[in-house]
Every structure is written in structure tokens, then in C-alpha cells.
Design a protein around this motif. Structure first.
Motif, mmCIF file in Angstrom:
data_model
loop_
_atom_site.group_PDB
_atom_site.id
_atom_site.type_symbol
_atom_site.label_atom_id
_atom_site.label_comp_id
_atom_site.label_asym_id
_atom_site.label_seq_id
_atom_site.Cartn_x
_atom_site.Cartn_y
_atom_site.Cartn_z
ATOM 1 N N ALA A 106 1.072 -11.624 -8.426
ATOM 2 C CA ALA A 106 0.175 -13.094 -7.676
ATOM 3 C C ALA A 106 -1.066 -12.108 -6.197
ATOM 4 O O ALA A 106 -1.190 -12.299 -5.315
ATOM 5 C CB ALA A 106 1.355 -13.226 -6.862
ATOM 6 N N GLY A 107 -1.552 -10.499 -6.889
ATOM 7 C CA GLY A 107 -2.142 -10.450 -5.496
ATOM 8 C C GLY A 107 -1.858 -10.072 -4.443
ATOM 9 O O GLY A 107 -1.959 -9.743 -3.507
ATOM 10 N N TRP A 108 -0.115 -9.690 -4.243
ATOM 11 C CA TRP A 108 0.650 -9.624 -2.665
ATOM 12 C C TRP A 108 0.184 -8.107 -2.438
ATOM 13 O O TRP A 108 0.386 -7.213 -3.216
ATOM 14 C CB TRP A 108 2.473 -9.583 -3.122
ATOM 15 C CG TRP A 108 2.651 -10.827 -3.388
ATOM 16 C CD1 TRP A 108 2.668 -11.869 -4.699
ATOM 17 C CD2 TRP A 108 3.070 -11.698 -2.526
ATOM 18 N NE1 TRP A 108 3.654 -13.055 -4.074
ATOM 19 C CE2 TRP A 108 3.043 -13.401 -3.101
ATOM 20 C CE3 TRP A 108 2.868 -11.905 -1.028
ATOM 21 C CZ2 TRP A 108 3.595 -14.528 -2.607
ATOM 22 C CZ3 TRP A 108 3.676 -13.263 -0.641
ATOM 23 C CH2 TRP A 108 3.958 -13.792 -0.895
ATOM 24 N N ILE A 109 0.589 -7.662 -1.347
ATOM 25 C CA ILE A 109 0.455 -7.301 -0.792
ATOM 26 C C ILE A 109 1.895 -6.492 -0.116
ATOM 27 O O ILE A 109 2.933 -6.968 0.465
ATOM 28 C CB ILE A 109 0.028 -5.489 0.538
ATOM 29 C CG1 ILE A 109 -1.139 -6.316 0.262
ATOM 30 C CG2 ILE A 109 0.069 -4.746 1.420
ATOM 31 C CD1 ILE A 109 -1.914 -5.383 -1.109
ATOM 32 N N GLN A 110 2.349 -5.250 -0.711
ATOM 33 C CA GLN A 110 4.473 -5.186 -0.979
ATOM 34 C C GLN A 110 4.459 -3.639 0.313
ATOM 35 O O GLN A 110 3.774 -2.660 0.379
ATOM 36 C CB GLN A 110 5.315 -4.787 -1.458
ATOM 37 C CG GLN A 110 6.524 -4.613 -0.975
ATOM 38 C CD GLN A 110 7.687 -4.434 -1.778
ATOM 39 O OE1 GLN A 110 8.765 -4.138 -1.937
ATOM 40 N NE2 GLN A 110 7.207 -3.539 -3.470
ATOM 41 N N PHE A 111 4.878 -3.586 1.760
ATOM 42 C CA PHE A 111 5.777 -2.551 2.486
ATOM 43 C C PHE A 111 6.946 -2.692 2.808
ATOM 44 O O PHE A 111 7.463 -3.719 2.619
ATOM 45 C CB PHE A 111 4.886 -2.733 3.990
ATOM 46 C CG PHE A 111 5.614 -1.651 4.842
ATOM 47 C CD1 PHE A 111 5.409 -0.046 5.038
ATOM 48 C CD2 PHE A 111 6.743 -2.202 5.901
ATOM 49 C CE1 PHE A 111 5.869 0.566 5.075
ATOM 50 C CE2 PHE A 111 7.035 -1.082 6.750
ATOM 51 C CZ PHE A 111 6.643 0.637 6.391
ATOM 52 N N MET A 112 7.677 -1.170 2.637
ATOM 53 C CA MET A 112 8.843 -1.058 2.173
ATOM 54 C C MET A 112 9.868 -0.391 3.520
ATOM 55 O O MET A 112 9.034 1.050 3.195
ATOM 56 C CB MET A 112 9.255 -0.198 0.766
ATOM 57 C CG MET A 112 8.603 -0.623 -0.350
ATOM 58 S SD MET A 112 8.923 0.604 -1.722
ATOM 59 C CE MET A 112 7.252 -0.379 -2.486
ATOM 60 N N PRO A 113 10.211 -1.519 4.087
ATOM 61 C CA PRO A 113 10.962 -0.440 4.921
ATOM 62 C C PRO A 113 12.985 -0.055 4.867
ATOM 63 O O PRO A 113 13.365 -0.538 3.841
ATOM 64 C CB PRO A 113 11.144 -1.780 6.012
ATOM 65 C CG PRO A 113 11.141 -3.040 5.309
ATOM 66 C CD PRO A 113 9.956 -2.633 4.656
ATOM 67 N N PRO A 114 13.139 1.182 5.049
ATOM 68 C CA PRO A 114 12.449 1.742 6.255
ATOM 69 C C PRO A 114 11.907 2.733 5.892
ATOM 70 O O PRO A 114 11.276 3.298 7.169
ATOM 71 C CB PRO A 114 14.192 2.102 7.363
ATOM 72 C CG PRO A 114 14.356 2.180 5.761
ATOM 73 C CD PRO A 114 14.100 1.059 5.122
ATOM 74 N N HIS A 115 11.816 3.487 4.867
ATOM 75 C CA HIS A 115 11.166 4.742 4.198
ATOM 76 C C HIS A 115 9.190 4.548 4.687
ATOM 77 O O HIS A 115 8.758 5.646 4.637
ATOM 78 C CB HIS A 115 11.236 5.625 3.424
ATOM 79 C CG HIS A 115 10.804 4.179 1.883
ATOM 80 N ND1 HIS A 115 11.433 3.049 2.453
ATOM 81 C CD2 HIS A 115 10.558 4.430 0.940
ATOM 82 C CE1 HIS A 115 11.572 2.080 0.761
ATOM 83 N NE2 HIS A 115 10.592 3.709 0.103
ATOM 84 N N GLY A 116 8.774 3.267 3.684
ATOM 85 C CA GLY A 116 7.688 3.186 4.679
ATOM 86 C C GLY A 116 6.803 3.467 3.278
ATOM 87 O O GLY A 116 5.413 3.229 2.896
ATOM 88 N N ALA A 117 7.034 3.435 1.943
ATOM 89 C CA ALA A 117 5.776 2.889 1.129
ATOM 90 C C ALA A 117 5.673 1.673 0.375
ATOM 91 O O ALA A 117 5.885 0.649 1.845
ATOM 92 C CB ALA A 117 7.193 3.603 -0.577
ATOM 93 N N MET A 118 4.922 1.955 0.284
ATOM 94 C CA MET A 118 4.212 0.182 -0.667
ATOM 95 C C MET A 118 3.583 0.529 -2.045
ATOM 96 O O MET A 118 3.323 1.683 -2.597
ATOM 97 C CB MET A 118 2.771 0.608 0.299
ATOM 98 C CG MET A 118 2.938 0.854 2.262
ATOM 99 S SD MET A 118 1.427 0.005 2.845
ATOM 100 C CE MET A 118 0.942 -1.248 2.375
ATOM 101 N N TRP A 119 3.549 -1.116 -2.154
ATOM 102 C CA TRP A 119 2.775 -1.202 -3.768
ATOM 103 C C TRP A 119 1.501 -2.547 -3.245
ATOM 104 O O TRP A 119 2.165 -3.457 -2.717
ATOM 105 C CB TRP A 119 4.245 -1.926 -4.538
ATOM 106 C CG TRP A 119 4.098 -2.217 -5.899
ATOM 107 C CD1 TRP A 119 4.484 -2.622 -6.849
ATOM 108 C CD2 TRP A 119 4.069 -0.699 -6.524
ATOM 109 N NE1 TRP A 119 4.610 -2.211 -7.859
ATOM 110 C CE2 TRP A 119 4.501 -0.786 -8.008
ATOM 111 C CE3 TRP A 119 4.429 0.848 -6.463
ATOM 112 C CZ2 TRP A 119 5.032 -0.536 -9.210
ATOM 113 C CZ3 TRP A 119 4.688 1.699 -7.542
ATOM 114 C CH2 TRP A 119 5.078 0.897 -8.708
#
Length: 220
Positions: A106-119
């Protein structure tokens, strides 16, 4: 004339919509119900002032409004973790089914707290997203952590800070693309992710629309 009844009414309003501790921000989750959100009851409930996602069929609680450029400040934790992680989704397509929202392509950007990874959830296949790591974020998901995100859709940039320290920056490769499903970013809902077998909890969620300054409010 101000009387006791008026004071009681004002107190009730302030309890529901308390003043924001962050200048320019408004509280978008009231901690009592899902007004302003799509949150399927198979997965999402309100527990002790936080939205809690566990089990069920829905991986996402998301705003009824769409956002492009925004400042988002929230507090979150995993309870329990069960080898899971948190996530904030943005700049993707609005789901059509709250009980089973489309995420993977669906074109989402993901930020993962609290460590800070992205997908990255752009088609044809979602994948890890390269970003600039400024500092190591906390790794204890069971503790409450305060995250601030600054997202500018015109520049395609995101900056993130956790517990008063900037930890990540990201710049989209195609910031002006709005049509190509494999490259585009578009204004869309902000989603709080329930990923796997743990329980995701989010509370004290504040938002500023179109921030005037690219400057954190939680970093001193």
C-alpha cells in the motif's frame, strides 16, 4: 456570569481535551475512545488511557484524516513483546477495510520506535528501508518511550527523536512522485501498527499539521 455549573462544564471539557504540553500541537487520541480513528474491535481497545492492539484481524489503527506534512509526538511500549515490534505508518494508501487493512503493498513508510529501524511497503515487495542512523535508540520495548517525528512530504523527509535524542533521518528517493505506486508518497492516514504476536500500546498522541519549523520540541 461564571458560576459553579459553568466551572463544572469547563472542567469536563478540559478533561476530554486537555491543553497540549507541546506548542502548536493538538491531542488526536483522547485516551477514552477511538473518536477520530478507525480501530477494529477485534484487535484494538482502550486500556488505561492507551490504545492497545493485540491478536484479532486488524494490524492497524489509523486516523480518519489524511496527513502529508506533520509533527507527531506519542508515547508507546510493547506489553508483552513476544518477539514483536512497534511501528508508525505514513504516506500510504487509505485502507478500505478497517478489520483487515491492506499494508504490504500500500506504499506505506514505516518507522519503528523506540530503536529506530525503518521499512518500506511499496510494491512489488516490501523490504528494509535504508536511512541515516544518528544515534542508537532504546532497545527495551517494555518501557514507555516518547517519540517525536517530523515529516515533510514536499521534501520527502522524516526526522525522528526518542526520549529527547534524535536517532534517525530519512529522505525519500522520489519526493515529488504522487502517481507511480512503486515510488510515490501521498498524504494518507497515520497508522499505529500491531505487527505480530505482541501487544502494541500507544498513548498521549499529539499532532501539529504543517509544522512551521524543522525543529524538535522534545529535544533540548
Amino acid at each position: 456570569m461564571w458560576n459553579g455549573r459553568g466551572a463544572e462544564a469547563a472542567a469536563r471539557v478540559n478533561a476530554i481535551h486537555p491543553a497540549s504540553p507541546y506548542p502548536g500541537c493538538v491531542k488526536i487520541f483522547n485516551g477514552q475512545d477511538f473518536e477520530g480513528w478507525v480501530a477494529d474491535p477485534s484487535t484494538w481497545s482502550v486500556t488505561n488511557g492507551s490504545m492497545r492492539g493485540v491478536c484479532g484481524s486488524s494490524r492497524l489503527a489509523y486516523t480518519t484524516r489524511d496527513y502529508g506534512s506533520f509533527r507527531l509526538i506519542f508515547t508507546s511500549r510493547m506489553n508483552p513483546v513476544n518477539r514483536d515490534h512497534l511501528g508508525i505508518l505514513f504516506w500510504g494508501d487509505r485502507p478500505t477495510d478497517g478489520s483487515k487493512p491492506k499494508i504490504d503493498n500500500a506504499g506505506w513508510i514505516q518507522f519503528m520506535p523506540p530503536h529506530g529501524a525503518m521499512w518500506d511497503y511499496h510494491p512489488p515487495k516490501h523490504h528494509n528501508l535504508p536511512y541515516e542512523k544518528i544515534a542508537q535508540g532504546p532497545k527495551d520495548y517494555t518501557e514507555w518511550h516518547v517519540t517525536e517525528m517530523l515529516c515533510n512530504i514536499e521534501k520527502g523527509t522524516m526526522r525522528a527523536a526518542v526520549d529527547g535524542m534524535e536517532i534517525a533521518r530519512y529522505t525519500h528517493a522520489f519526493p515529488s512522485e504522487r502517481k507511480d505506486p512503486e515510488k510515490r508518497i501521498v498524504p494518507g492516514p497515520i497508522g499505529m501498527f500491531r505487527h505480530g504476536g505482541g501487544a502494541s500500546e500507544y498513548k498521549d498522541i499529539y499532532l501539529e499539521l504543517d509544522p512551521k519549523e524543522d525543529k524538535f520540541l522534545t529535544v533540548r
